[in-house]
Design a protein around this motif. Structure first.
Motif, PDB file in Angstrom:
ATOM      1  N   PRO A 138     -21.645   2.756 -57.193  1.00  0.00           N
ATOM      2  CA  PRO A 138     -20.928   2.268 -56.007  1.00  0.00           C
ATOM      3  C   PRO A 138     -21.340   3.047 -54.763  1.00  0.00           C
ATOM      4  CG  PRO A 138     -19.402   2.600 -57.844  1.00  0.00           C
ATOM      5  CD  PRO A 138     -20.728   3.145 -58.279  1.00  0.00           C
ATOM      6  N   TYR A 139     -21.439   2.354 -53.673  1.00  0.00           N
ATOM      7  CA  TYR A 139     -21.790   2.866 -52.333  1.00  0.00           C
ATOM      8  C   TYR A 139     -23.284   3.119 -52.166  1.00  0.00           C
ATOM      9  CZ  TYR A 139     -16.781   3.305 -52.447  1.00  0.00           C
ATOM     10  OH  TYR A 139     -15.443   3.010 -52.621  1.00  0.00           O
ATOM     11  N   ASN A 140     -24.098   2.789 -53.183  1.00  0.00           N
ATOM     12  CA  ASN A 140     -25.542   2.911 -52.994  1.00  0.00           C
ATOM     13  C   ASN A 140     -26.003   2.070 -51.804  1.00  0.00           C
ATOM     14  OD1 ASN A 140     -28.379   3.492 -53.801  1.00  0.00           O
ATOM     15  ND2 ASN A 140     -28.403   1.277 -54.085  1.00  0.00           N
ATOM     16  N   GLY A 141     -25.370   0.933 -51.596  1.00  0.00           N
ATOM     17  CA  GLY A 141     -25.826   0.023 -50.546  1.00  0.00           C
ATOM     18  C   GLY A 141     -25.586   0.538 -49.143  1.00  0.00           C
ATOM     19  N   THR A 142     -24.581   1.372 -48.962  1.00  0.00           N
ATOM     20  CA  THR A 142     -24.150   1.660 -47.589  1.00  0.00           C
ATOM     21  C   THR A 142     -24.190   3.132 -47.183  1.00  0.00           C
ATOM     22  OG1 THR A 142     -21.864   1.764 -48.389  1.00  0.00           O
ATOM     23  CG2 THR A 142     -22.613  -0.345 -47.457  1.00  0.00           C
ATOM     24  N   LEU A 143     -24.171   4.058 -48.133  1.00  0.00           N
ATOM     25  CA  LEU A 143     -24.150   5.484 -47.752  1.00  0.00           C
ATOM     26  C   LEU A 143     -25.347   5.808 -46.858  1.00  0.00           C
ATOM     27  CD1 LEU A 143     -23.230   7.593 -50.915  1.00  0.00           C
ATOM     28  CD2 LEU A 143     -22.444   8.024 -48.581  1.00  0.00           C
ATOM     29  N   PRO A 144     -25.106   6.337 -45.664  1.00  0.00           N
ATOM     30  CA  PRO A 144     -26.247   6.633 -44.789  1.00  0.00           C
ATOM     31  C   PRO A 144     -27.236   7.595 -45.452  1.00  0.00           C
ATOM     32  CG  PRO A 144     -24.186   6.750 -43.557  1.00  0.00           C
ATOM     33  CD  PRO A 144     -23.810   6.595 -45.004  1.00  0.00           C
ATOM     34  N   ALA A 145     -28.493   7.428 -45.105  1.00  0.00           N
ATOM     35  CA  ALA A 145     -29.534   8.295 -45.677  1.00  0.00           C
ATOM     36  C   ALA A 145     -29.263   9.755 -45.353  1.00  0.00           C
ATOM     37  CB  ALA A 145     -30.900   7.875 -45.139  1.00  0.00           C
ATOM     38  N   ALA A 146     -28.691  10.011 -44.176  1.00  0.00           N
ATOM     39  CA  ALA A 146     -28.496  11.390 -43.730  1.00  0.00           C
ATOM     40  C   ALA A 146     -27.227  12.025 -44.314  1.00  0.00           C
ATOM     41  CB  ALA A 146     -28.414  11.426 -42.204  1.00  0.00           C
ATOM     42  N   ASP A 147     -26.426  11.248 -45.010  1.00  0.00           N
ATOM     43  CA  ASP A 147     -25.139  11.729 -45.522  1.00  0.00           C
ATOM     44  C   ASP A 147     -25.375  12.516 -46.816  1.00  0.00           C
ATOM     45  OD1 ASP A 147     -22.511  11.806 -46.756  1.00  0.00           O
ATOM     46  OD2 ASP A 147     -21.932  10.181 -45.399  1.00  0.00           O
ATOM     47  N   SER A 148     -24.795  13.709 -46.901  1.00  0.00           N
ATOM     48  CA  SER A 148     -25.020  14.528 -48.101  1.00  0.00           C
ATOM     49  C   SER A 148     -24.554  13.806 -49.366  1.00  0.00           C
ATOM     50  CB  SER A 148     -24.281  15.861 -47.975  1.00  0.00           C
ATOM     51  OG  SER A 148     -22.907  15.618 -47.750  1.00  0.00           O
ATOM     52  N   ARG A 149     -23.621  12.879 -49.192  1.00  0.00           N
ATOM     53  CA  ARG A 149     -23.133  12.159 -50.382  1.00  0.00           C
ATOM     54  C   ARG A 149     -24.194  11.245 -50.991  1.00  0.00           C
ATOM     55  NH1 ARG A 149     -17.770  10.080 -47.531  1.00  0.00           N
ATOM     56  NH2 ARG A 149     -19.301  10.002 -45.839  1.00  0.00           N
TER      57      ARG A 149
ATOM     58  N   SER B  17     -31.209   3.710 -53.533  1.00  0.00           N
ATOM     59  CA  SER B  17     -31.835   3.233 -52.301  1.00  0.00           C
ATOM     60  C   SER B  17     -31.977   4.361 -51.276  1.00  0.00           C
ATOM     61  CB  SER B  17     -31.012   2.091 -51.693  1.00  0.00           C
ATOM     62  OG  SER B  17     -30.911   1.036 -52.620  1.00  0.00           O
ATOM     63  N   SER B  18     -32.784   4.102 -50.267  1.00  0.00           N
ATOM     64  CA  SER B  18     -32.980   5.083 -49.188  1.00  0.00           C
ATOM     65  C   SER B  18     -31.698   5.372 -48.438  1.00  0.00           C
ATOM     66  CB  SER B  18     -33.975   4.537 -48.153  1.00  0.00           C
ATOM     67  OG  SER B  18     -35.237   4.417 -48.710  1.00  0.00           O
ATOM     68  N   GLY B  19     -30.874   4.326 -48.262  1.00  0.00           N
ATOM     69  CA  GLY B  19     -29.698   4.438 -47.396  1.00  0.00           C
ATOM     70  C   GLY B  19     -30.069   4.107 -45.968  1.00  0.00           C
ATOM     71  N   PRO B  20     -29.118   3.556 -45.226  1.00  0.00           N
ATOM     72  CA  PRO B  20     -29.423   3.172 -43.851  1.00  0.00           C
ATOM     73  C   PRO B  20     -29.495   4.355 -42.896  1.00  0.00           C
ATOM     74  CG  PRO B  20     -27.133   2.654 -44.370  1.00  0.00           C
ATOM     75  CD  PRO B  20     -27.759   3.171 -45.642  1.00  0.00           C
ATOM     76  N   MET B  21     -30.198   4.164 -41.786  1.00  0.00           N
ATOM     77  CA  MET B  21     -30.218   5.157 -40.702  1.00  0.00           C
ATOM     78  C   MET B  21     -28.828   5.254 -40.080  1.00  0.00           C
ATOM     79  SD  MET B  21     -33.590   4.404 -38.420  1.00  0.00           S
ATOM     80  CE  MET B  21     -34.085   2.738 -38.776  1.00  0.00           C
ATOM     81  N   LEU B  22     -28.598   6.348 -39.373  1.00  0.00           N
ATOM     82  CA  LEU B  22     -27.396   6.441 -38.536  1.00  0.00           C
ATOM     83  C   LEU B  22     -27.482   5.367 -37.447  1.00  0.00           C
ATOM     84  CD1 LEU B  22     -27.228  10.325 -38.142  1.00  0.00           C
ATOM     85  CD2 LEU B  22     -25.928   8.882 -39.732  1.00  0.00           C
TER      86      LEU B  22
ATOM     87  N   LEU C 201     -22.424  -1.848 -37.346  1.00  0.00           N
ATOM     88  CA  LEU C 201     -23.650  -1.407 -38.029  1.00  0.00           C
ATOM     89  C   LEU C 201     -23.298  -0.767 -39.382  1.00  0.00           C
ATOM     90  CD1 LEU C 201     -25.418  -0.043 -34.828  1.00  0.00           C
ATOM     91  CD2 LEU C 201     -26.006  -2.123 -36.105  1.00  0.00           C
ATOM     92  N   MET C 202     -24.317  -0.384 -40.126  1.00  0.00           N
ATOM     93  CA  MET C 202     -24.114   0.029 -41.522  1.00  0.00           C
ATOM     94  C   MET C 202     -23.223   1.262 -41.677  1.00  0.00           C
ATOM     95  SD  MET C 202     -25.325  -2.117 -43.679  1.00  0.00           S
ATOM     96  CE  MET C 202     -25.532  -1.270 -45.234  1.00  0.00           C
ATOM     97  N   GLU C 203     -23.349   2.216 -40.743  1.00  0.00           N
ATOM     98  CA  GLU C 203     -22.442   3.363 -40.826  1.00  0.00           C
ATOM     99  C   GLU C 203     -20.992   2.887 -40.812  1.00  0.00           C
ATOM    100  OE1 GLU C 203     -24.011   6.257 -37.691  1.00  0.00           O
ATOM    101  OE2 GLU C 203     -22.452   7.415 -38.709  1.00  0.00           O
ATOM    102  N   ASP C 204     -20.699   1.961 -39.924  1.00  0.00           N
ATOM    103  CA  ASP C 204     -19.330   1.445 -39.805  1.00  0.00           C
ATOM    104  C   ASP C 204     -18.901   0.741 -41.095  1.00  0.00           C
ATOM    105  OD1 ASP C 204     -19.326   2.095 -36.925  1.00  0.00           O
ATOM    106  OD2 ASP C 204     -20.803   0.485 -36.829  1.00  0.00           O
ATOM    107  N   PHE C 205     -19.831  -0.003 -41.676  1.00  0.00           N
ATOM    108  CA  PHE C 205     -19.518  -0.718 -42.921  1.00  0.00           C
ATOM    109  C   PHE C 205     -19.199   0.293 -44.023  1.00  0.00           C
ATOM    110  CE2 PHE C 205     -21.468  -3.633 -46.438  1.00  0.00           C
ATOM    111  CZ  PHE C 205     -20.208  -4.075 -46.811  1.00  0.00           C
TER     112      PHE C 205
END
Ligand code: FES
Length: 578
Positions: free
Chosen positions: A220-231, A148-153, A318-322
């Motif tokens: 795992p973590y595809n749903g929540t890793l922020p788009a901007a996160d290198s991970r 997935s794209s990942g959520p925005m910050l 928000l998603m970063e927190d999740f």
């Protein structure tokens, strides 16, 4: 040419493995891309289906993500080939991106089927892209992984976090009621979307990305890793390796999409406070593979599952927190007793093994079962003479004091009618009224837009009213909130009972008993139906995709798929092109 080492069963070998005129054609033109001869030695070919587009901001970084997927595919000894698919930008497309979900699904299906691909990685994010890609891929049924794209910050405004969509609806009502200035409203716009990625509330994009984990279709973590996160790039890289492994093992998407994995997804949807739109997408997805999932399952399986994730629009964060709190694996630890832990995932691990490794780092964001955000979660599936095929209400986004409500209907025949009259000072409305919006279902609009979260009348906002019972055949944004009965089926445009409602009719909502009734005598309804039939408007759309869509779209309780797309055709295409 390099010696043919094609693995038996690889469909790419039917094209690239031939030592004849057809093989020459399949390989030679690919070599124009600079591919050396030995990449056609029979190794798996991985399609990377990319919905990148600058018109879909939530997917605008996916070229970069695709490069990381390719690294993993090359490393695992396969050949990655990226291809585009129609991109559906939720914030840009008229009349609604949902109209085109099935068109994307058709494009993805035939792009995969028509090409020499052994497995596919789906790159999408914005609401309808992931859904459309999954539908198309399911009908071909190859090994498939979602990245997935990942959520925005998190959005920022004056030192505080603000959430995509949710705070737009909130601020907009504040401006209309005079509690926020237009200047402040315009400045909030700049800080809301400040990085690549999808809406960072628990809207449709976040919900469906999280559910790809529950369905076993992503790492795992595809749903929540922020788009901007290198991970997220690392996750893309590892997904590239994983898809090759899936092809080697011959595990197609239907291996993971079972009744049990859908049950896991529906329960997780409830604990997430997930978007109502995802109900439609999961029903359509199940229909592609013949997995028995019904609208009623969302109520039955979600019952008793508390809302544990404290995210907007149902909660605070928000998603970063999740993600920092532990994401979907951490949430799954809290639902362990309700999940089928023996379901397989594309990681090679069972859901239970992923849960075993998970930890929760913030009990405020992912609540313990003993301290839920709300005991009411999931979706309520309502029945009654107003919605014989069902309607839904998201209790966690609604006002509990309106769960039982009786009021007189104030009817808007179309969204234009609504916009024209809702702020009229002379509008005959009070806080007990039930706002009814027609003409916004799958065929009526067409495409069933997200206009269900109707603004409240200005004159009631000025009196401090913040919620009212509203009902419609439309959808609403997954980021929206309110006591809104959505997806009324059948829709008004095909003569559902919603079409018969008139100003002043009494409507009764009994959420806990799942009832929605139009309190009008049956004899009167028969007369109104005859009148509706006599005045039925002709079909507006004469040609093109719109025409195909309105002629074939199914109602919301069946996932709004096109009737001829239900099911799958698998991947075999015997005939050559030359
Ligand atoms: Fe694309 Fe919300 S607008 S995910």
């Amino acid at each position: 040419m390099t010696k043919d080492k094609s693995r038996p069963g690889l469909r790419s070998a039917l094209s690239f493995g031939k030592r004849d005129k057809d093989g020459f054609i399949h390989r030679s033109w690919m070599k124009s891309e600079g591919l050396p001869d030995d990449v056609f030695d029979g190794r798996p070919v991985i399609g990377i289906c990319n919905t990148w587009s600058e018109l879909t901001p939530c997917n605008a970084h996916l070229r970069d993500i695709a490069d990381h997927v390719k690294r993993g595919v090359w490393e695992a000894g396969a050949l990655p080939l990226e291809f585009p698919a129609m991109s559906l930008g939720e914030t840009q497309m008229r009349p609604t991106a949902m109209l085109f979900r099935n068109l994307l699904a058709m494009e993805v299906e035939e792009s995969i089927r028509g090409n020499p691909i052994d497995g596919v990685v789906l790159l999408g994010g914005c609401d309808k892209t992931t859904a459309g890609q999954l539908l198309g891929a399911a009908s071909v049924d190859l090994p498939t992984i979602v990245v997935s794209s990942g959520p925005m910050l998190n959005g920022k405004f004056r030192g505080a976090d603000i959430g995509s969509g949710t705070d737009v609806w909130r601020f907009s009502e504040d401006v209309r009621s005079g509690r926020m200035s237009l200047d402040d409203f315009m400045s909030a716009e700049e800080g809301m979307s400040r990085s690549p990625g999808t809406c960072m509330t628990m809207g449709t994009a976040s919900t469906i990305a999280c559910l790809t984990e529950a369905l076993g279709l992503s790492l795992p973590y595809n749903g929540t890793l922020p788009a901007a996160d290198s991970r997220r790039r690392a996750l893309a890289h590892k997904s590239g390796r994983a898809i090759v492994e899936l092809v080697t093992k011959g595990l197609s998407i239907s291996h993971f999409l079972t009744r049990h994995s859908f049950e896991n997804a529906i329960r997780l949807h409830a604990a997430l406070g997930g978007s109502t739109n995802v109900v439609i997408h999961l029903l359509a997805l199940a229909g592609r593979l013949g997995v028995p999932v019904s609208l009623q399952d969302f109520d039955d399986l979600g019952k008793g599952v508390p809302l544990l994730v404290d995210l907007q629009p149902s909660g605070r964060w928000l998603m970063e927190d999740f993600h920092y709190a532990g994401g979907v694996p951490a949430l799954s630890t809290r639902l362990r007793d309700r999940l089928h832990t023996d379901c397989d995932t594309v990681t090679g691990m069972k859901i239970g093994e992923i849960i075993d490794r998970a930890e929760t780092y913030n009990d405020e964001v992912i609540r313990p079962n003993a301290n839920p955000v709300d005991p009411n979660s999931g979706v309520w599936v309502l029945k009654g003479n107003l919605c014989p095929d069902g309607a839904i209400l998201k209790p966690s986004a609604a006002s509990s004091e309106l769960f039982h409500h009786r009021g007189r209907a104030l009817v808007f025949e179309s969204i234009e009618d609504f916009k024209e009259r809702i702020d009229d000072p002379g509008l005959d409305v009070d806080k007990e009224s039930v706002l009814v919006l027609k003409g916004c279902g799958p065929t009526g609009y067409p495409g069933m837009p997200e206009v269900g979260n109707m603004s409240l009348p200005k004159k009631l906002l000025a009196l401090g009213v913040r919620d009212m019972v509203r009902l419609t055949d439309a959808r609403m944004s997954g980021t929206a909130f309110g006591t809104i009965v959505l997806h009324v089926s059948p829709e008004s445009a095909v003569g559902g009972p919603l079409a018969l409602v008139r100003d002043g009719d009494q409507i009764e909502l009994d959420g806990p008993r799942r009832r929605l009734e139009l309190l009008v005598a049956e004899k009167e309804l028969v007369q109104r139906r005859a009148e509706w039939q006599r005045n039925r408007p002709p079909v507006k759309f004469k040609r093109g995709y719109y025409r195909l869509y309105v002629d074939h779209v199914l109602q919301a309780d069946r996932g709004c798929d096109l009737d001829f797309l239900v099911g799958k055709s698998d991947s075999l295409v015997e005939r050559e092109s030359h």
